[in-house]
Design a protein around this motif. Structure first.
Motif: not given
Ligand code: ZN
Length: 205
Positions: A33-36, A84-86
């Motif tokens: 899951f990304d972005d949380g 890590n997604h930045s």
């Molecule tokens: Zn993203």
């Protein structure tokens, strides 16, 4: 860029130092899951995972962690993996290299124990890969829900996953607001279908 739900076979051959799927003979998949963390959305995802007694990997944004530390603590406490997604989701194709690396490092300072990185938008140049692969395992995906795209219906999001998943698949979904309505429908069904087919859910990278 490609817009199917399954990453074309040529892509991993072109970018072999990125992880597109995991090689296994077992019926295992990796839910990501990304972005949380995102209020409301991430707790829903966590509740659904908990109900099903499964673990996932969350590619978090540093600025979201800072805004919602309690949700982030819950992800950790419930023993999901973190990547890590930045810090602020810069586009690797349009952000100057120094700024791009600084943004990733800023997130890493918040979650120093992770060895996993996923590029925002999946956009990353070969020279960015060369540097980052020394520091991280760069995780892409082979199956994507397109859950964050407006035209994707909730049913389509479900089928994007279950029609394309295979042993070792890395499944990409988003715990962000754009995806929420679709996740509410699709996530429990995806998990149910994959369990019925004998898949288990891994977070070992
Ligand atoms: Zn993203």
């Amino acid at each position: 860029m490609f817009f199917g739900a399954k990453t074309p076979k040529i892509v991993p051959l072109l970018f072999p130092s990125l992880v597109w799927s995991n090689s296994t003979i077992e019926k295992k998949v990796w839910l990501t899951f990304d972005d949380g963390p995102t209020p409301e959305v991430t707790p829903f995802v966590l509740d659904t995972l908990k109900k099903n007694n499964i673990k996932a990997t969350f590619f978090c944004l540093g600025e979201q962690i800072e805004k919602h530390p309690n949700i982030f603590q819950r992800i950790k406490k419930e023993e999901h993996s973190i990547g890590n997604h930045s810090y602020s989701h810069p586009n690797g194709f349009t952000t100057c290299t120094k700024k791009y690396f600084n943004d990733i490092e800023k997130c890493q300072k918040i979650i120093p124990n992770t060895k996993l990185f996923r590029p925002p938008f999946g956009k990353i140049y070969p020279w960015q890969i060369s540097k980052l692969k020394k520091l991280y395992k760069i995780i892409m995906w082979d199956v994507i829900g397109w859950d964050f795209k407006k035209p994707t219906s909730k049913e389509k999001c479900y089928f994007n996953i279950v029609n394309n998943v295979d042993k070792g698949s890395i499944i990409l979904l988003h715990d962000n607001e754009k995806s929420y309505a679709k996740l509410q429908y699709a996530l429990p069904k995806i998990i149910k279908t994959l369990k019925e087919r004998g898949f288990t859910f891994s977070t070992i990278w």
